[in-house]
Scaffold this motif. Structure first.
Motif, PDB file in Angstrom:
ATOM      1  N   THR A 255      -5.149  -2.330   4.541  1.00 58.49           N
ATOM      2  CA  THR A 255      -6.447  -1.727   3.865  1.00 58.49           C
ATOM      3  C   THR A 255      -6.757  -0.387   4.175  1.00 58.49           C
ATOM      4  OG1 THR A 255      -7.720  -2.695   5.638  1.00 58.49           O
ATOM      5  CG2 THR A 255      -7.214  -4.166   3.661  1.00 58.49           C
TER       6      THR A 255
ATOM      7  N   THR B 172       0.879  -1.169   0.037  1.00 54.51           N
ATOM      8  CA  THR B 172      -0.123   0.026  -0.117  1.00 54.51           C
ATOM      9  C   THR B 172       0.881   1.358   0.034  1.00 54.51           C
ATOM     10  OG1 THR B 172      -1.507  -1.186   1.653  1.00 54.51           O
ATOM     11  CG2 THR B 172      -1.933   1.166   1.278  1.00 54.51           C
TER      12      THR B 172
ATOM     13  N   SER C  67      -3.445   0.811  -3.640  1.00 46.93           N
ATOM     14  CA  SER C  67      -3.817  -0.028  -2.532  1.00 46.93           C
ATOM     15  C   SER C  67      -3.130  -1.532  -2.383  1.00 46.93           C
ATOM     16  CB  SER C  67      -5.366  -0.449  -2.809  1.00 46.93           C
ATOM     17  OG  SER C  67      -5.326  -0.777  -4.072  1.00 46.93           O
TER      18      SER C  67
ATOM     19  N   GLU D 159      -9.345   0.645   5.376  1.00 51.49           N
ATOM     20  CA  GLU D 159     -10.156   0.554   6.596  1.00 51.49           C
ATOM     21  C   GLU D 159      -9.259   0.509   7.914  1.00 51.49           C
ATOM     22  OE1 GLU D 159     -10.542  -1.414   4.031  1.00 51.49           O
ATOM     23  OE2 GLU D 159     -12.704  -1.601   3.372  1.00 51.49           O
TER      24      GLU D 159
ATOM     25  N   LYS E  39     -13.350  -4.703  -1.518  1.00 51.71           N
ATOM     26  CA  LYS E  39     -13.395  -4.229  -0.036  1.00 51.71           C
ATOM     27  C   LYS E  39     -11.881  -5.057   0.581  1.00 51.71           C
ATOM     28  CE  LYS E  39     -16.107  -5.588   3.171  1.00 51.71           C
ATOM     29  NZ  LYS E  39     -17.401  -6.377   3.501  1.00 51.71           N
ATOM     30  N   GLY E  40     -11.262  -4.525   1.531  1.00 55.55           N
ATOM     31  CA  GLY E  40     -10.080  -4.938   1.986  1.00 55.55           C
ATOM     32  C   GLY E  40      -9.189  -5.266   1.187  1.00 55.55           C
ATOM     33  N   ILE E  41      -8.534  -6.642   0.997  1.00 52.15           N
ATOM     34  CA  ILE E  41      -7.483  -6.564   0.225  1.00 52.15           C
ATOM     35  C   ILE E  41      -8.197  -6.968  -1.210  1.00 52.15           C
ATOM     36  CG2 ILE E  41      -7.088  -9.127   0.293  1.00 52.15           C
ATOM     37  CD1 ILE E  41      -4.071  -8.665  -0.066  1.00 52.15           C
TER      38      ILE E  41
END
Ligand code: AMP
Ligand code: MG
Length: 313
Positions: free
Chosen positions: A193, A175, A189, A195, A296-298
């Motif tokens: 994450t 990231t 990304s 989040e 979402k997430g990874i």
């Protein structure tokens, strides 16, 4: 040039100290390293990879203290992320120290800094005794290498050494988080994450290429992660499959493919995708169908790489 293969981090570090280039494993992908303060060694990285000069490199450190050698300032926001995550698959973009050659940062006044979370990488970096700049150890445009054999396939004879480690755990690049302004921006990304970053600093946002005229991260505009085969993203299975096709995704397809990889989880998909692309090229696959996942997430990082791989220009 003969590329030395070794499992000894000290031997590989000696080559960095002598001004050479070394590919080494990290938890994300294999990197191609050189001494950050040696402009000649840095030029060898660009040459070996055939990397465009406007694509900056990430500086890897073996200890938190070394960050001070690279950054003119560790912003308070950056300090929070360092404390929360380092070592981690997270690169922080900071104002660069004067001593760092501009070739390392592609003329940017900022530098990307990361401390990898991988024992062999940390042993190697500590042995080097200085930060090591390292982009992914592949030919520019190709899928990033997740095994030392993939590095060998692309760069054998073009670099001084490969430090042979295990296949990388994560399989996607770090990231990248810009910490030079009030609002931290995710430029790329990865496994850390949005989040997770927002838990540390709720203001953190995703950077959108269209928002500004010139991309903040020049590397983002280059074609990336591409096998020779055409990559097509799919979300359902209702289509005619041409000859020499492959499939990668989470759900077993009913159709017949020449090569199939069904992944156990999104993490497994991320871990496997670049190696699968390379396998497809070796097997002369013409079309690779990649099942889409939730962003979402990874899954966000995985979809980013799949979309770039499927771009034809
Ligand atoms: P690679 O390791 O091959 O994925 O390349 C490193 C990537 O990190 C570049 O393509 C950029 O997207 C990003 N990067 C490195 N340094 C900077 C920087 N100073 N500012 C913005 N992005 C950077
Ligand atoms: Mg790369």
């Amino acid at each position: 040039m003969k590329t030395i293969l070794t499992t000894l981090p000290e031997e590989a570090a000696q080559i960095i100290k002598n001004g050479g280039t070394v590919a080494f494993p990290t938890e994300t992908v294999y990197g191609l390293g050189a001494n950050v303060f040696d402009a000649k060694a840095i030029a060898k990285i660009f040459q070996a990879k055939q990397r465009p000069n406007d694509n900056p490199l990430i500086a890897h450190v073996g200890s938190l203290e070394q960050i001070k050698l690279l950054a003119a300032e560790i912003t308070p926001i950056a300090q929070k992320f360092i404390e929360a995550f380092f070592p981690a698959p997270l690169t922080l973009v900071l104002p660069k120290a004067k001593k760092v050659p501009l070739t390392a940062t592609a003329n940017l006044p900022t530098i990307g800094v990361r401390m990898p979370e991988n024992d062999l990488a940390l042993k190697f970096l500590k042995s080097c005794g200085m930060p090591v700049v390292a982009p992914s150890a592949n030919l520019s445009g190709k899928p990033s290498p997740t095994t030392w054999q993939a590095v060998f396939e692309d760069l054998s004879g073009r670099i001084d050494c490969i430090l042979q480690g295990e296949p990388t755990e994560i399989g996607l690049e770090s990231t990248v988080l810009d910490c030079t302004s009030e609002i931290p921006l995710v430029l790329r990304s990865g496994a850390i994450t949005l989040e997770q970053l927002q838990k540390v600093e709720p203001k953190t946002r995703l950077y959108k290429l269209s928002e500004m005229e010139t991309p903040k991260s020049p590397g983002l505009k280059h074609r990336h992660y591409s096998p020779r085969a055409e990559v097509i993203l799919i979300s359902n299975f209702k289509f005619q499959i041409p000859d020499s096709s492959a499939f990668i995704g989470l759900n077993e397809p009913r159709e017949k493919f020449d090569l199939i990889k069904v992944c156990k989880s999104i993490e497994d998909y991320a871990h496997s995708v670049f190696a699968f692309f390379r396998e497809c090229d070796r097997e002369n696959i013409k079309t690779i169908y990649c099942e889409t996942v939730e962003e979402k997430g990874i899954g966000l990082a995985l979809m980013d790489r799949l979309k770039r791989a499927s771009q034809t220009s």
